[in-house]
Scaffold this motif. Structure first.
Motif, PDB file in Angstrom:
ATOM      1  N   ALA A  93     -19.294  45.260 -27.392  1.00  0.00           N
ATOM      2  CA  ALA A  93     -18.478  45.266 -27.967  1.00  0.00           C
ATOM      3  C   ALA A  93     -18.040  46.473 -27.742  1.00  0.00           C
ATOM      4  CB  ALA A  93     -18.618  44.759 -29.136  1.00  0.00           C
ATOM      5  N   ASN A  94     -19.159  47.576 -28.343  1.00  0.00           N
ATOM      6  CA  ASN A  94     -17.954  49.287 -27.782  1.00  0.00           C
ATOM      7  C   ASN A  94     -18.500  49.895 -26.394  1.00  0.00           C
ATOM      8  OD1 ASN A  94     -17.271  49.482 -30.446  1.00  0.00           O
ATOM      9  ND2 ASN A  94     -19.268  48.768 -31.196  1.00  0.00           N
ATOM     10  N   GLU A  95     -19.019  48.979 -25.252  1.00  0.00           N
ATOM     11  CA  GLU A  95     -18.956  49.640 -24.329  1.00  0.00           C
ATOM     12  C   GLU A  95     -20.248  50.746 -23.963  1.00  0.00           C
ATOM     13  OE1 GLU A  95     -15.993  49.958 -21.840  1.00  0.00           O
ATOM     14  OE2 GLU A  95     -15.596  46.925 -22.056  1.00  0.00           O
ATOM     15  N   LYS A  96     -21.017  50.354 -24.642  1.00  0.00           N
ATOM     16  CA  LYS A  96     -22.048  51.252 -24.157  1.00  0.00           C
ATOM     17  C   LYS A  96     -23.675  51.224 -25.229  1.00  0.00           C
ATOM     18  CE  LYS A  96     -23.044  52.344 -29.556  1.00  0.00           C
ATOM     19  NZ  LYS A  96     -22.392  52.998 -30.515  1.00  0.00           N
ATOM     20  N   MET A  97     -24.787  51.772 -24.424  1.00  0.00           N
ATOM     21  CA  MET A  97     -26.253  51.221 -23.896  1.00  0.00           C
ATOM     22  C   MET A  97     -26.837  52.201 -24.652  1.00  0.00           C
ATOM     23  SD  MET A  97     -27.036  48.718 -21.222  1.00  0.00           S
ATOM     24  CE  MET A  97     -28.414  47.971 -22.303  1.00  0.00           C
ATOM     25  N   VAL A 132     -23.409  56.570 -22.709  1.00  0.00           N
ATOM     26  CA  VAL A 132     -24.277  56.593 -22.744  1.00  0.00           C
ATOM     27  C   VAL A 132     -25.498  57.389 -23.585  1.00  0.00           C
ATOM     28  CG1 VAL A 132     -27.041  56.696 -21.308  1.00  0.00           C
ATOM     29  CG2 VAL A 132     -24.637  55.360 -20.995  1.00  0.00           C
ATOM     30  N   GLU A 133     -26.225  56.610 -24.823  1.00  0.00           N
ATOM     31  CA  GLU A 133     -26.934  57.644 -25.835  1.00  0.00           C
ATOM     32  C   GLU A 133     -28.697  57.890 -26.075  1.00  0.00           C
ATOM     33  OE1 GLU A 133     -24.327  55.799 -29.059  1.00  0.00           O
ATOM     34  OE2 GLU A 133     -25.756  54.190 -29.532  1.00  0.00           O
ATOM     35  N   LEU A 134     -28.013  58.552 -26.477  1.00  0.00           N
ATOM     36  CA  LEU A 134     -29.879  58.810 -26.827  1.00  0.00           C
ATOM     37  C   LEU A 134     -30.368  60.050 -27.851  1.00  0.00           C
ATOM     38  CD1 LEU A 134     -31.136  61.779 -25.441  1.00  0.00           C
ATOM     39  CD2 LEU A 134     -30.138  61.337 -23.393  1.00  0.00           C
ATOM     40  N   GLU A 135     -31.326  60.484 -28.385  1.00  0.00           N
ATOM     41  CA  GLU A 135     -32.125  60.726 -29.309  1.00  0.00           C
ATOM     42  C   GLU A 135     -33.168  61.632 -28.914  1.00  0.00           C
ATOM     43  OE1 GLU A 135     -33.760  58.904 -32.627  1.00  0.00           O
ATOM     44  OE2 GLU A 135     -31.638  58.774 -32.968  1.00  0.00           O
ATOM     45  N   VAL A 136     -33.099  62.968 -28.440  1.00  0.00           N
ATOM     46  CA  VAL A 136     -34.057  63.578 -28.085  1.00  0.00           C
ATOM     47  C   VAL A 136     -34.689  64.676 -29.134  1.00  0.00           C
ATOM     48  CG1 VAL A 136     -32.740  65.780 -26.915  1.00  0.00           C
ATOM     49  CG2 VAL A 136     -35.054  65.222 -26.096  1.00  0.00           C
ATOM     50  N   PHE A 137     -36.395  64.968 -29.558  1.00  0.00           N
ATOM     51  CA  PHE A 137     -36.946  66.131 -30.266  1.00  0.00           C
ATOM     52  C   PHE A 137     -36.376  67.225 -29.766  1.00  0.00           C
ATOM     53  CE2 PHE A 137     -39.355  62.306 -30.903  1.00  0.00           C
ATOM     54  CZ  PHE A 137     -38.631  61.827 -32.271  1.00  0.00           C
ATOM     55  N   TYR A 147     -31.075  66.827 -19.732  1.00  0.00           N
ATOM     56  CA  TYR A 147     -29.944  65.838 -20.224  1.00  0.00           C
ATOM     57  C   TYR A 147     -28.127  66.439 -20.080  1.00  0.00           C
ATOM     58  CZ  TYR A 147     -34.105  63.468 -21.988  1.00  0.00           C
ATOM     59  OH  TYR A 147     -34.906  62.082 -22.598  1.00  0.00           O
ATOM     60  N   ARG A 148     -29.153  67.792 -20.306  1.00  0.00           N
ATOM     61  CA  ARG A 148     -27.713  69.068 -20.484  1.00  0.00           C
ATOM     62  C   ARG A 148     -26.708  68.836 -18.802  1.00  0.00           C
ATOM     63  NH1 ARG A 148     -29.308  72.738 -24.901  1.00  0.00           N
ATOM     64  NH2 ARG A 148     -27.546  72.133 -26.631  1.00  0.00           N
ATOM     65  N   LYS A 149     -28.020  68.927 -17.796  1.00  0.00           N
ATOM     66  CA  LYS A 149     -27.000  68.340 -16.348  1.00  0.00           C
ATOM     67  C   LYS A 149     -26.774  67.182 -16.340  1.00  0.00           C
ATOM     68  CE  LYS A 149     -31.616  71.746 -15.306  1.00  0.00           C
ATOM     69  NZ  LYS A 149     -32.882  70.903 -14.527  1.00  0.00           N
ATOM     70  N   CYS A 150     -27.324  66.446 -17.043  1.00  0.00           N
ATOM     71  CA  CYS A 150     -26.568  65.160 -16.152  1.00  0.00           C
ATOM     72  C   CYS A 150     -25.760  65.204 -16.737  1.00  0.00           C
ATOM     73  CB  CYS A 150     -27.820  63.585 -16.830  1.00  0.00           C
ATOM     74  SG  CYS A 150     -29.605  64.476 -15.857  1.00  0.00           S
ATOM     75  N   GLY A 151     -24.634  65.664 -17.961  1.00  0.00           N
ATOM     76  CA  GLY A 151     -23.717  65.565 -18.519  1.00  0.00           C
ATOM     77  C   GLY A 151     -23.597  65.199 -20.184  1.00  0.00           C
ATOM     78  N   PHE A 152     -24.555  64.988 -20.595  1.00  0.00           N
ATOM     79  CA  PHE A 152     -25.505  64.412 -22.207  1.00  0.00           C
ATOM     80  C   PHE A 152     -24.733  65.703 -22.629  1.00  0.00           C
ATOM     81  CE2 PHE A 152     -27.820  61.348 -20.133  1.00  0.00           C
ATOM     82  CZ  PHE A 152     -27.862  60.077 -21.232  1.00  0.00           C
ATOM     83  N   VAL A 153     -24.050  65.548 -23.946  1.00  0.00           N
ATOM     84  CA  VAL A 153     -23.400  66.336 -24.496  1.00  0.00           C
ATOM     85  C   VAL A 153     -24.015  66.292 -26.430  1.00  0.00           C
ATOM     86  CG1 VAL A 153     -20.920  67.515 -26.153  1.00  0.00           C
ATOM     87  CG2 VAL A 153     -21.186  66.703 -23.408  1.00  0.00           C
ATOM     88  N   LEU A 173     -29.354  64.111 -31.350  1.00  0.00           N
ATOM     89  CA  LEU A 173     -27.933  62.866 -31.080  1.00  0.00           C
ATOM     90  C   LEU A 173     -27.304  63.065 -29.771  1.00  0.00           C
ATOM     91  CD1 LEU A 173     -27.057  61.415 -34.849  1.00  0.00           C
ATOM     92  CD2 LEU A 173     -28.672  60.881 -32.887  1.00  0.00           C
ATOM     93  N   MET A 174     -27.673  63.042 -28.649  1.00  0.00           N
ATOM     94  CA  MET A 174     -26.658  63.173 -26.974  1.00  0.00           C
ATOM     95  C   MET A 174     -26.129  61.866 -27.006  1.00  0.00           C
ATOM     96  SD  MET A 174     -29.289  66.526 -25.408  1.00  0.00           S
ATOM     97  CE  MET A 174     -27.566  66.667 -24.930  1.00  0.00           C
ATOM     98  N   GLY A 175     -24.547  62.165 -25.897  1.00  0.00           N
ATOM     99  CA  GLY A 175     -24.105  61.026 -25.548  1.00  0.00           C
ATOM    100  C   GLY A 175     -23.454  61.539 -24.610  1.00  0.00           C
ATOM    101  N   VAL A 176     -23.272  60.391 -23.110  1.00  0.00           N
ATOM    102  CA  VAL A 176     -22.580  60.634 -22.169  1.00  0.00           C
ATOM    103  C   VAL A 176     -21.364  59.890 -21.949  1.00  0.00           C
ATOM    104  CG1 VAL A 176     -24.088  59.623 -20.603  1.00  0.00           C
ATOM    105  CG2 VAL A 176     -22.540  61.638 -19.112  1.00  0.00           C
ATOM    106  N   LEU A 177     -20.289  60.132 -21.281  1.00  0.00           N
ATOM    107  CA  LEU A 177     -19.100  59.102 -21.568  1.00  0.00           C
ATOM    108  C   LEU A 177     -18.559  59.135 -20.042  1.00  0.00           C
ATOM    109  CD1 LEU A 177     -16.681  60.101 -24.039  1.00  0.00           C
ATOM    110  CD2 LEU A 177     -17.856  58.725 -24.347  1.00  0.00           C
TER     111      LEU A 177
END
Length: 182
Positions: A93-97, A132-137, A147-153, A173-177
């Motif tokens: 519904a929110n087009e995310k994974m 697309v979203e993730l968690e990292v310690f 992750y930052r190199k790949c566009g995650f913020v 918490l990081m995400g990329v659009l």
């Protein structure tokens, strides 16, 4: 409109140094070694212990999953299993994974960054995801930099989300659009 068939049709994605192939039981021996590696367990925050049979069964059933993509990361030059990479937690519904990657070999050599970029292209260009979203310690600076190199913020922080060897650690918490310039 999402292409949900792309979650059923497990892809093979080829980069310069890595190949991503559907995870299956043939990858279980390498994956089992990884889930028992102390550094891999720490970086993934894995407290659970797994038998070989657990890992083999998990690996063997990944192709059956229609709401996620589980791929083995192989070194292109020789097929060595470097780990796995996953799109999961589909929210159509929110087009995310969600996203996760666990390298069990050859960390710090750029393989993870290349694999992440390949899977993000698939996520945005083929599946049609918006996010697309993730968690990292917080104690995993190599992964955070990749992750930052790949566009995650970095979008937030879960304070003291992991208790590891008697110490509390935050999860970033990081995400990329799709609309980000990645």
């Amino acid at each position: 409109m999402l292409n949900l068939q792309a979650l059923v049709d497990k892809p093979t994605l080829v980069g310069e140094r890595v190949r991503l192939v559907p995870l299956d039981a043939s990858h279980a021996p390498a994956m089992f070694a990884g889930v028992n590696d102390p550094e891999v367990r720490r970086f993934t925050g894995t407290h659970a212990e797994f038998t070989f049979e657990d890992v083999e069964q998990y690996s063997a059933t990944r192709r059956e999953q229609t709401d996620r993509v589980d791929l083995a990361v192989l070194r292109a030059e020789d097929g060595k299993v470097l780990g796995d990479i996953v799109l999961n937690d589909l929210d159509a519904a929110n087009e995310k994974m969600g996203f996760r990657i666990a390298l069990i070999a050859e960390q710090g050599k750029g393989y993870g960054t290349e694999a992440t970029r390949l899977l993000l292209r698939y996520a945005f260009d083929v599946i049609g995801l918006h996010r697309v979203e993730l968690e990292v310690f917080d104690f995993n600076p190599r992964a955070i930099a990749s992750y930052r190199k790949c566009g995650f913020v970095e979008e937030g922080r879960l304070r003291e989300a992991l208790l590891w060897e008697g110490r509390w650690h935050d999860a970033l918490l990081m995400g990329v659009l799709r609309t980000d310039n990645i």
